[in-house]
Design a protein around this motif. Sequence first.
Motif, PDB file in Angstrom:
ATOM      1  N   ASP A   1      -7.607  15.585  14.195  1.00 30.41           N
ATOM      2  CA  ASP A   1      -7.159  17.360  13.943  1.00 30.41           C
ATOM      3  C   ASP A   1      -8.596  18.279  13.336  1.00 30.41           C
ATOM      4  O   ASP A   1      -8.885  19.042  13.894  1.00 30.41           O
ATOM      5  N   SER A   2      -9.645  17.396  13.047  1.00 31.45           N
ATOM      6  CA  SER A   2     -10.495  18.045  12.371  1.00 31.45           C
ATOM      7  C   SER A   2     -11.780  19.039  13.761  1.00 31.45           C
ATOM      8  O   SER A   2     -12.096  19.603  13.996  1.00 31.45           O
ATOM      9  N   TYR A   3     -11.818  17.261  14.379  1.00 35.65           N
ATOM     10  CA  TYR A   3     -12.133  17.977  16.143  1.00 35.65           C
ATOM     11  C   TYR A   3     -11.841  18.787  16.484  1.00 35.65           C
ATOM     12  O   TYR A   3     -12.587  20.213  16.859  1.00 35.65           O
ATOM     13  N   THR A   4     -10.788  18.595  16.477  1.00 34.92           N
ATOM     14  CA  THR A   4     -10.287  19.478  17.854  1.00 34.92           C
ATOM     15  C   THR A   4      -9.827  20.873  17.433  1.00 34.92           C
ATOM     16  O   THR A   4     -10.102  22.191  18.478  1.00 34.92           O
ATOM     17  N   PHE A   5     -10.165  21.487  15.888  1.00 38.06           N
ATOM     18  CA  PHE A   5      -9.764  22.584  15.679  1.00 38.06           C
ATOM     19  C   PHE A   5     -11.266  23.192  15.441  1.00 38.06           C
ATOM     20  O   PHE A   5     -11.075  24.496  15.718  1.00 38.06           O
ATOM     21  N   SER A   6     -12.426  22.297  15.204  1.00 38.01           N
ATOM     22  CA  SER A   6     -13.630  23.265  15.241  1.00 38.01           C
ATOM     23  C   SER A   6     -14.348  23.136  16.287  1.00 38.01           C
ATOM     24  O   SER A   6     -14.859  23.504  16.572  1.00 38.01           O
ATOM     25  N   LYS A   7     -13.489  22.290  17.707  1.00 37.46           N
ATOM     26  CA  LYS A   7     -14.100  22.659  18.646  1.00 37.46           C
ATOM     27  C   LYS A   7     -13.367  23.629  18.610  1.00 37.46           C
ATOM     28  O   LYS A   7     -14.215  24.489  20.190  1.00 37.46           O
ATOM     29  N   LEU A   8     -12.235  23.440  19.407  1.00 36.14           N
ATOM     30  CA  LEU A   8     -11.722  25.723  19.517  1.00 36.14           C
ATOM     31  C   LEU A   8     -12.653  26.342  19.065  1.00 36.14           C
ATOM     32  O   LEU A   8     -12.598  27.314  19.607  1.00 36.14           O
TER      33      LEU A   8
ATOM     34  N   VAL B   1      -3.806  -8.064   1.060  1.00 36.73           N
ATOM     35  CA  VAL B   1      -3.501  -6.166   0.912  1.00 36.73           C
ATOM     36  C   VAL B   1      -4.454  -6.405   2.127  1.00 36.73           C
ATOM     37  O   VAL B   1      -4.511  -4.242   3.157  1.00 36.73           O
ATOM     38  N   VAL B   2      -5.523  -6.966   2.154  1.00 38.67           N
ATOM     39  CA  VAL B   2      -6.651  -6.822   3.215  1.00 38.67           C
ATOM     40  C   VAL B   2      -6.481  -7.907   3.671  1.00 38.67           C
ATOM     41  O   VAL B   2      -6.849  -9.235   4.631  1.00 38.67           O
ATOM     42  N   SER B   3      -5.058  -6.676   5.151  1.00 35.10           N
ATOM     43  CA  SER B   3      -4.768  -7.468   6.400  1.00 35.10           C
ATOM     44  C   SER B   3      -4.647  -6.399   7.289  1.00 35.10           C
ATOM     45  O   SER B   3      -5.229  -5.135   7.497  1.00 35.10           O
ATOM     46  N   LEU B   4      -5.329  -7.093   8.396  1.00 40.42           N
ATOM     47  CA  LEU B   4      -5.344  -6.125   9.596  1.00 40.42           C
ATOM     48  C   LEU B   4      -4.087  -4.965   9.789  1.00 40.42           C
ATOM     49  O   LEU B   4      -4.366  -4.164  10.129  1.00 40.42           O
ATOM     50  N   ALA B   5      -2.842  -5.160   9.633  1.00 40.43           N
ATOM     51  CA  ALA B   5      -2.143  -4.512  10.068  1.00 40.43           C
ATOM     52  C   ALA B   5      -1.564  -3.368   8.447  1.00 40.43           C
ATOM     53  O   ALA B   5      -1.914  -2.149   8.446  1.00 40.43           O
ATOM     54  N   ASN B   6      -3.137  -3.320   7.358  1.00 42.20           N
ATOM     55  CA  ASN B   6      -2.516  -2.627   5.820  1.00 42.20           C
ATOM     56  C   ASN B   6      -4.032  -2.021   6.832  1.00 42.20           C
ATOM     57  O   ASN B   6      -4.273  -0.247   6.539  1.00 42.20           O
ATOM     58  N   ILE B   7      -4.921  -2.617   7.623  1.00 42.30           N
ATOM     59  CA  ILE B   7      -6.114  -2.156   7.393  1.00 42.30           C
ATOM     60  C   ILE B   7      -6.480  -0.988   8.477  1.00 42.30           C
ATOM     61  O   ILE B   7      -6.707   0.236   8.590  1.00 42.30           O
ATOM     62  N   GLN B   8      -5.406  -1.086   9.871  1.00 42.44           N
ATOM     63  CA  GLN B   8      -5.182  -0.384  11.101  1.00 42.44           C
ATOM     64  C   GLN B   8      -4.243   1.151  10.369  1.00 42.44           C
ATOM     65  O   GLN B   8      -4.409   2.161  11.059  1.00 42.44           O
ATOM     66  N   SER B   9      -3.675   0.311   9.668  1.00 37.03           N
ATOM     67  CA  SER B   9      -2.650   1.315   9.179  1.00 37.03           C
ATOM     68  C   SER B   9      -3.100   2.883   7.977  1.00 37.03           C
ATOM     69  O   SER B   9      -3.299   4.084   8.102  1.00 37.03           O
ATOM     70  N   ARG B  10      -3.987   1.730   7.090  1.00 38.18           N
ATOM     71  CA  ARG B  10      -4.528   2.970   6.042  1.00 38.18           C
ATOM     72  C   ARG B  10      -5.717   4.010   7.010  1.00 38.18           C
ATOM     73  O   ARG B  10      -6.535   4.473   6.580  1.00 38.18           O
ATOM     74  N   PHE B  11      -6.152   3.337   8.136  1.00 40.92           N
ATOM     75  CA  PHE B  11      -7.859   3.968   9.184  1.00 40.92           C
ATOM     76  C   PHE B  11      -6.821   5.026   9.814  1.00 40.92           C
ATOM     77  O   PHE B  11      -7.534   5.629   9.701  1.00 40.92           O
ATOM     78  N   ASP B  12      -5.484   4.663  10.750  1.00 41.47           N
ATOM     79  CA  ASP B  12      -5.561   5.444  11.446  1.00 41.47           C
ATOM     80  C   ASP B  12      -4.910   7.179  10.304  1.00 41.47           C
ATOM     81  O   ASP B  12      -4.770   8.046  10.755  1.00 41.47           O
ATOM     82  N   LYS B  13      -4.273   6.742   8.754  1.00 40.87           N
ATOM     83  CA  LYS B  13      -3.979   7.918   7.995  1.00 40.87           C
ATOM     84  C   LYS B  13      -5.262   8.332   7.740  1.00 40.87           C
ATOM     85  O   LYS B  13      -4.684   9.828   7.204  1.00 40.87           O
ATOM     86  N   THR B  14      -5.981   8.180   6.887  1.00 37.34           N
ATOM     87  CA  THR B  14      -7.315   8.583   6.215  1.00 37.34           C
ATOM     88  C   THR B  14      -8.337   8.451   7.304  1.00 37.34           C
ATOM     89  O   THR B  14      -9.047   9.413   6.782  1.00 37.34           O
ATOM     90  N   GLN B  15      -8.360   8.793   8.579  1.00 38.94           N
ATOM     91  CA  GLN B  15      -9.237   8.546   8.979  1.00 38.94           C
ATOM     92  C   GLN B  15      -9.171   8.638  10.773  1.00 38.94           C
ATOM     93  O   GLN B  15      -9.628  10.105  10.398  1.00 38.94           O
ATOM     94  N   ALA B  16      -8.579   8.030  11.306  1.00 39.74           N
ATOM     95  CA  ALA B  16      -8.368   8.612  12.857  1.00 39.74           C
ATOM     96  C   ALA B  16      -7.399   9.528  13.157  1.00 39.74           C
ATOM     97  O   ALA B  16      -8.315  10.907  13.572  1.00 39.74           O
TER      98      ALA B  16
ATOM     99  N   LEU C   1       0.552  -1.654   0.084  1.00 41.58           N
ATOM    100  CA  LEU C   1      -0.061  -0.034  -0.273  1.00 41.58           C
ATOM    101  C   LEU C   1       0.968   1.093  -0.310  1.00 41.58           C
ATOM    102  O   LEU C   1       2.125   1.290   0.377  1.00 41.58           O
ATOM    103  N   ARG C   2       0.791   1.837  -0.729  1.00 39.80           N
ATOM    104  CA  ARG C   2       1.188   3.502  -0.758  1.00 39.80           C
ATOM    105  C   ARG C   2       1.351   4.474   0.252  1.00 39.80           C
ATOM    106  O   ARG C   2       0.031   4.533   0.568  1.00 39.80           O
ATOM    107  N   GLU C   3       1.953   4.629   0.997  1.00 40.29           N
ATOM    108  CA  GLU C   3       1.847   6.191   1.412  1.00 40.29           C
ATOM    109  C   GLU C   3       1.097   7.025   1.188  1.00 40.29           C
ATOM    110  O   GLU C   3       1.419   7.596  -0.152  1.00 40.29           O
ATOM    111  N   LEU C   4       0.121   7.891   1.442  1.00 36.40           N
ATOM    112  CA  LEU C   4      -0.976   8.591   1.343  1.00 36.40           C
ATOM    113  C   LEU C   4       0.115  10.323   1.977  1.00 36.40           C
ATOM    114  O   LEU C   4       0.842  10.324   3.253  1.00 36.40           O
TER     115      LEU C   4
END
Length: 359
Positions: A118-125, A98-113, A15-18
């Motif tokens: 950041d979005s929550y924090t700045f909008s809450k400020l 490709v659909v491994s738990l390690a890849n899912i975790q990495s992609r979830f952290d980088k594209t969602q979590a 998986l390519r890094e974003l």
Amino acid sequence: MGNTINYAEVYSNQLRELYGQESISDPLYHSNEDIQITGGKSIKIPKLSVSGYKDHTRGSLGFNGGTYSNEYETKTLDHDRDIEFVVDPMDFDETDTVVSLANIQSRFDKTQAIPELDSYTFSKLYSEAVRVGSEVKTDALTIANILADFDDNLEKLEDKGVPLDRMILFCTSAFKKLLKNAEGIQRTLDIKQGGGIDRRVHSIDDIGNIVTVPSARFKTIYDFTDGCKPGVGAKQINYILIDPECQVSRNKYSYIHLFSPGSDSRTSDNYLYQNRKYNGTFAIDELFIDGCIISVGTLAATFTGDGSTTEFTIAGKPDKIISVTVDGTASAAYTYDKSTGKITFTTAPGSGKAIVVTY
């Protein structure tokens, strides 16, 4: 809705890094480290006020009496999120891992979590600034007024005694480009060995920490129903100038667990990934009202017509144009290409005519 699987044949399983996936708001989560949230979802921040000196009476053994009072600000964590992914072992095998738990975790952290944090924090400020009455500016910013706006901010902060060396300027790339090209700014170009030229804005006056925030993570409100999307009526935040010590951001609880097939009766022969995060951001009211200044809404690009040029380029390539005026009169006789940031007029604006593009 079921999972969408692209089964591998000759595809690479790497998986390519974003781009741009690191957390931008992290410095805010390390201020006021003496304030801890444990044993509950709320904390009480003590507030103490005392009276001042009075004139002393010489020859008297007595001192003037002082008064004090105390109260508490109650703050509550409000962002409790979770997700789980079930991966069939045949999906794991037939996608060439490709659909491994390690890849899912990495992609979830980088594209969602991380973007959601950041979005929550700045909008809450932003919502906290509105609640406590901090200054929220809505004037359109241009290369002609951006330095005056910045000077106005520093004047207000210094007048309130806010330590400027602690301030962080979070801003969009469009704002930063306006700042770089501001009228009246004095530049010293750093010609590096090897011929490189450094034109970056690292600091300005007493503000030594300028942090660029992706515009998608810098809105006034988000819809967290399913993932993180700009909410109805969301406005673009241009910048947040803040003393981190006037707010508290905390991650109270983080749970990540990976289950292998057969781990328990629920997983059966599947792999299971679970993730939960519980966090919150809130103002320390009496500090936040003076220690945070926010600019939202529009930016503006200004040009001067020469009677022959029809095409002008807007810094930052904004997604859309809000309004255009030529010599103070609204104009709709143009096209805009957001991929290049170029606005093209049907007829060239006259020589000396002021063009203002609000976006």
